[in-house]
Design a protein around this motif. Structure first.
Motif, PDB file in Angstrom:
ATOM      1  N   GLY A 180      35.122  27.604  26.756  1.00  0.00           N
ATOM      2  CA  GLY A 180      36.235  26.996  26.154  1.00  0.00           C
ATOM      3  C   GLY A 180      37.418  27.262  26.837  1.00  0.00           C
ATOM      4  N   ASN A 181      37.577  28.381  27.617  1.00  0.00           N
ATOM      5  CA  ASN A 181      38.828  28.755  28.341  1.00  0.00           C
ATOM      6  C   ASN A 181      38.352  29.264  29.925  1.00  0.00           C
ATOM      7  OD1 ASN A 181      41.510  29.351  29.396  1.00  0.00           O
ATOM      8  ND2 ASN A 181      41.275  31.453  28.499  1.00  0.00           N
ATOM      9  N   ASP A 182      38.949  29.022  30.939  1.00  0.00           N
ATOM     10  CA  ASP A 182      38.470  28.815  32.322  1.00  0.00           C
ATOM     11  C   ASP A 182      38.218  30.329  32.352  1.00  0.00           C
ATOM     12  OD1 ASP A 182      39.546  28.146  35.377  1.00  0.00           O
ATOM     13  OD2 ASP A 182      37.412  28.391  34.789  1.00  0.00           O
ATOM     14  N   SER A 183      36.950  31.228  32.791  1.00  0.00           N
ATOM     15  CA  SER A 183      36.744  32.281  33.246  1.00  0.00           C
ATOM     16  C   SER A 183      36.787  33.315  31.933  1.00  0.00           C
ATOM     17  CB  SER A 183      37.435  32.731  34.632  1.00  0.00           C
ATOM     18  OG  SER A 183      36.996  32.054  35.476  1.00  0.00           O
ATOM     19  N   CYS A 184      37.186  33.150  30.902  1.00  0.00           N
ATOM     20  CA  CYS A 184      37.174  33.967  29.957  1.00  0.00           C
ATOM     21  C   CYS A 184      35.711  34.125  29.533  1.00  0.00           C
ATOM     22  CB  CYS A 184      37.996  33.911  28.865  1.00  0.00           C
ATOM     23  SG  CYS A 184      39.843  34.115  29.352  1.00  0.00           S
ATOM     24  N   GLY A 185      34.957  35.542  29.936  1.00  0.00           N
ATOM     25  CA  GLY A 185      33.536  35.632  29.472  1.00  0.00           C
ATOM     26  C   GLY A 185      32.800  35.066  30.445  1.00  0.00           C
ATOM     27  N   VAL A 186      33.310  34.653  31.887  1.00  0.00           N
ATOM     28  CA  VAL A 186      32.523  33.787  32.641  1.00  0.00           C
ATOM     29  C   VAL A 186      32.616  34.752  33.948  1.00  0.00           C
ATOM     30  CG1 VAL A 186      31.953  31.949  34.237  1.00  0.00           C
ATOM     31  CG2 VAL A 186      32.974  31.420  31.620  1.00  0.00           C
ATOM     32  N   GLU A 187      31.786  34.876  34.649  1.00  0.00           N
ATOM     33  CA  GLU A 187      31.653  35.783  35.876  1.00  0.00           C
ATOM     34  C   GLU A 187      32.682  34.874  36.913  1.00  0.00           C
ATOM     35  OE1 GLU A 187      30.225  38.580  36.555  1.00  0.00           O
ATOM     36  OE2 GLU A 187      29.308  38.749  34.486  1.00  0.00           O
ATOM     37  N   ALA A 188      33.466  35.985  37.616  1.00  0.00           N
ATOM     38  CA  ALA A 188      34.303  35.627  38.549  1.00  0.00           C
ATOM     39  C   ALA A 188      33.810  34.646  39.872  1.00  0.00           C
ATOM     40  CB  ALA A 188      35.220  36.860  39.263  1.00  0.00           C
ATOM     41  N   VAL A 254      49.267  43.762  43.993  1.00  0.00           N
ATOM     42  CA  VAL A 254      48.886  44.699  43.119  1.00  0.00           C
ATOM     43  C   VAL A 254      47.334  44.989  43.366  1.00  0.00           C
ATOM     44  CG1 VAL A 254      48.417  45.434  40.608  1.00  0.00           C
ATOM     45  CG2 VAL A 254      50.592  44.840  41.380  1.00  0.00           C
ATOM     46  N   ARG A 255      46.612  43.836  43.026  1.00  0.00           N
ATOM     47  CA  ARG A 255      45.048  43.997  43.303  1.00  0.00           C
ATOM     48  C   ARG A 255      44.539  44.500  44.556  1.00  0.00           C
ATOM     49  NH1 ARG A 255      41.391  41.343  40.265  1.00  0.00           N
ATOM     50  NH2 ARG A 255      40.104  40.953  42.157  1.00  0.00           N
ATOM     51  N   ILE A 256      45.356  44.157  45.835  1.00  0.00           N
ATOM     52  CA  ILE A 256      44.856  44.844  47.114  1.00  0.00           C
ATOM     53  C   ILE A 256      45.431  46.025  47.135  1.00  0.00           C
ATOM     54  CG2 ILE A 256      45.782  44.410  49.482  1.00  0.00           C
ATOM     55  CD1 ILE A 256      46.267  41.438  48.744  1.00  0.00           C
ATOM     56  N   GLY A 257      46.432  46.333  46.376  1.00  0.00           N
ATOM     57  CA  GLY A 257      46.986  47.708  46.398  1.00  0.00           C
ATOM     58  C   GLY A 257      45.977  48.844  45.738  1.00  0.00           C
ATOM     59  N   ARG A 344      42.068  32.916  35.148  1.00  0.00           N
ATOM     60  CA  ARG A 344      40.956  33.605  34.884  1.00  0.00           C
ATOM     61  C   ARG A 344      41.129  35.249  34.411  1.00  0.00           C
ATOM     62  NH1 ARG A 344      38.230  34.237  40.911  1.00  0.00           N
ATOM     63  NH2 ARG A 344      38.117  36.466  40.024  1.00  0.00           N
ATOM     64  N   CYS A 345      40.668  35.527  33.355  1.00  0.00           N
ATOM     65  CA  CYS A 345      40.943  36.786  32.640  1.00  0.00           C
ATOM     66  C   CYS A 345      40.623  37.662  33.427  1.00  0.00           C
ATOM     67  CB  CYS A 345      39.876  36.885  31.211  1.00  0.00           C
ATOM     68  SG  CYS A 345      40.385  35.503  30.087  1.00  0.00           S
ATOM     69  N   ASP A 346      39.746  37.897  34.494  1.00  0.00           N
ATOM     70  CA  ASP A 346      39.521  39.017  35.233  1.00  0.00           C
ATOM     71  C   ASP A 346      40.792  39.258  36.354  1.00  0.00           C
ATOM     72  OD1 ASP A 346      38.705  36.865  36.496  1.00  0.00           O
ATOM     73  OD2 ASP A 346      37.558  38.216  37.895  1.00  0.00           O
ATOM     74  N   ILE A 347      41.627  38.131  36.267  1.00  0.00           N
ATOM     75  CA  ILE A 347      42.556  38.561  37.174  1.00  0.00           C
ATOM     76  C   ILE A 347      43.908  38.926  36.438  1.00  0.00           C
ATOM     77  CG2 ILE A 347      43.999  37.268  38.980  1.00  0.00           C
ATOM     78  CD1 ILE A 347      41.288  37.804  40.079  1.00  0.00           C
ATOM     79  N   VAL A 348      44.044  37.887  35.444  1.00  0.00           N
ATOM     80  CA  VAL A 348      45.361  38.093  34.827  1.00  0.00           C
ATOM     81  C   VAL A 348      44.853  38.240  33.179  1.00  0.00           C
ATOM     82  CG1 VAL A 348      47.477  36.971  33.793  1.00  0.00           C
ATOM     83  CG2 VAL A 348      46.835  36.495  36.243  1.00  0.00           C
ATOM     84  N   GLY A 349      45.179  39.298  32.502  1.00  0.00           N
ATOM     85  CA  GLY A 349      44.747  39.689  31.126  1.00  0.00           C
ATOM     86  C   GLY A 349      45.458  39.101  30.084  1.00  0.00           C
ATOM     87  N   LEU A 350      46.845  39.031  30.378  1.00  0.00           N
ATOM     88  CA  LEU A 350      47.859  38.238  29.459  1.00  0.00           C
ATOM     89  C   LEU A 350      47.635  36.667  29.251  1.00  0.00           C
ATOM     90  CD1 LEU A 350      49.919  39.405  27.612  1.00  0.00           C
ATOM     91  CD2 LEU A 350      51.668  38.838  29.283  1.00  0.00           C
TER      92      LEU A 350
END
Length: 496
Positions: A180-188, A254-257, A344-350
């Protein structure tokens, strides 16, 4: 972009003009640049980006010089008309008056500079907004004018096709997934195909085409009317754009850091140069809108320096956006539209930020689509216009809007490969507008200026690249790129 002299508009300071130019250049092309960088390799991409930025700066100075030359001709014609009106107002003329008039007529046959040397520098002030179509009419032959409009029309068709594909593609990516929502609960690492299911029995490609149909029905009718972007709408879309770009750059840094960067881009991969070239040309496109940007600038004393500063800032921004992207994400996971990598939820939580970035192209592109469509429609009208003639109502209100709207929608219906659409539009029509047209404009305007004003005349806004070598170099580069891209496409297709 229509071929006429338009109102100058409200004046603004040079630094406001710098911001407007930055906003014009940095648009949809920037969102497709990270994937093109990852495909071609970071070193090749950096070198090509800097070189194409330099070439775009060269041709921008060519267009500014042509604008000044066109203004000089218009100013001189006004002075001639004013002189004729004064002569007509004189009811009688003495012998001395006749002698003076004869001297003036003989002087008219000499270069203008010898008639009015003192005021010649003011002739080149850019005070009238002379659009590129009008400059083409002043400096080109009839065939050249038709080729100019043909190039502009092809470019605008490519623009509309990119916009028509980008909005439905973004909506499909955000709303379609197995959960239902892109990548929420889906592997990256999950990769979707067009044939994957979206909602119930509907495939993703079906959802894309439904969104395309809705997009066309909502925005297509504006093609049949006259619309323009208001100042407040422009401010709103610009604000949304910079918020989105800032969020993406900060999140990637931030992810790179934190050591979560997944990207290991190659140094060079020449198979990706074709698309990279087209994307970079498209991303530096501003030449067709320079009259609207430059003419209202209140002080033009240091115009070339300001334009150079703009290009340096744009290069820095493109480099920052693309390098953070290719080191944050793996090359095979980068999307055609970079914003979608953050949906994607694994990139942006909000969730609010995730949806804002995912749907950001929908808002900004939807406001631009009607403007570009009306511009294309008006260019079609100008191309077929005959002096003193008018179009029948059906042709004016139905035929021209229809031929404007249908082709890009059909292209978007057949493909949503944004990187290829941007690459082809930039490599072909973009090469014509960014390189070929400015080079021929400045070459012919220099010849006309010398014939009309004398060989000692100095255009105060002449390009720093005033030697004829630069005109030849730009044209050689343009045709070399054209043949390289064409050969690359043919070879790629033959391998398939």
């Amino acid at each position: 972009m229509a071929g006429e002299i338009t109102e100058t508009g409200e004046l603004y300071s040079p630094y406001v003009g710098l911001v407007y130019m930055f906003n014009l250049i940095v648009g949809t092309g920037a969102l497709t640049m990270p994937k093109a960088f990852a495909t071609a390799g970071w070193l090749v991409s950096l070198v090509l980006l800097v070189f194409l930025g330099f070439m775009s700066f060269v041709t921008t100075t060519f267009v500014v010089e042509a604008m000044a030359a066109a203004n000089a001709q218009l100013h001189w014609k006004r002075m001639e008309n004013h002189q004729e009106e004064e002569d007509d107002d004189s009811s009688t003329a003495s012998d001395s008056d006749v002698l003076i008039q004869d001297n003036y007529e003989r002087a008219e046959k000499r270069p203008i500079l010898s008639v009015q040397r003192r005021g010649s520098s003011n002739l080149f002030e850019i005070t009238d907004r002379v659009e590129m179509g009008q400059m083409a009419s002043m400096f080109f032959s009839k065939v050249g004018v038709n080729l100019f409009y043909f190039c502009i029309i092809i470019y605008l068709y490519g623009d509309l096709a990119i916009y028509a594909a980008a909005v439905p593609f973004s909506l499909m990516q955000v709303t379609c997934s197995t959960t239902g929502n892109d990548s929420c609960g889906v592997e990256a690492d999950t990769r979707y195909n067009d044939t994957d299911l979206c909602w119930g029995p509907l495939r993703r490609v079906d959802a894309y085409r439904i969104y395309l149909a809705v997009f066309t029905l909502l925005l297509g009718p504006f093609t049949f009317f006259d619309v323009q972007k208001t100042k407040y709408l422009q401010i709103l879309t610009s604000l949304m754009r910079w918020i989105a770009f800032a969020i993406m750059i900060v999140l990637a840094l931030v992810r790179i850091g934190y050591g979560h960067g997944e990207g290991h881009p190659p140094m060079a991969d020449f198979s990706g140069v074709r698309n990279l070239f087209g994307v970079c040309v498209y991303s530096f496109m501003c030449q067709h809108s320079l009259p609207s940007l430059v003419t209202p600038v209140s002080s033009k004393h240091h115009l070339t320096r300001l334009v150079f500063l703009d290009y340096v800032l744009i290069l820095a921004f493109y480099g920052l956006l693309s390098f953070t992207a290719i080191f944050c994400f793996r090359g095979d996971s980068l999307m055609d539209m970079y914003t979608l990598n953050f949906a994607r939820c694994d990139i942006v939580g909000l969730a609010a930020v995730r949806f804002f970035l995912g749907l950001f192209p929908v808002f900004t592109i939807s406001t631009n689509f009607p403007i570009i469509a009306v511009t294309l429609r008006n260019n079609w009208k100008t191309l077929f216009h005959r002096e003193g003639g008018t179009y029948p109502w059906v042709v004016d209100r139905v035929v021209f809007p229809t031929i404007t709207l249908v082709p890009p929608v059909l292209v978007a219906f057949c493909t949503h490969d944004l990187e290829s659409l941007v690459g082809i539009t930039g490599a072909y029509a973009g090469t014509g507008i960014q390189y070929v047209i400015p080079a021929f404009l400045v070459y012919h305007c220099r010849k006309d200026t010398q014939l009309a004003f004398g060989y000692g005349t100095v255009n105060k806004h002449r390009s720093p690249f005033r030697h004829t070598f630069w005109v030849g170099f730009v044209l050689l580069w343009a045709f070399s790129c054209f043949f390289f891209v064409t050969a690359n496409i043919v070879l790629s297709e033959s391998k398939v």
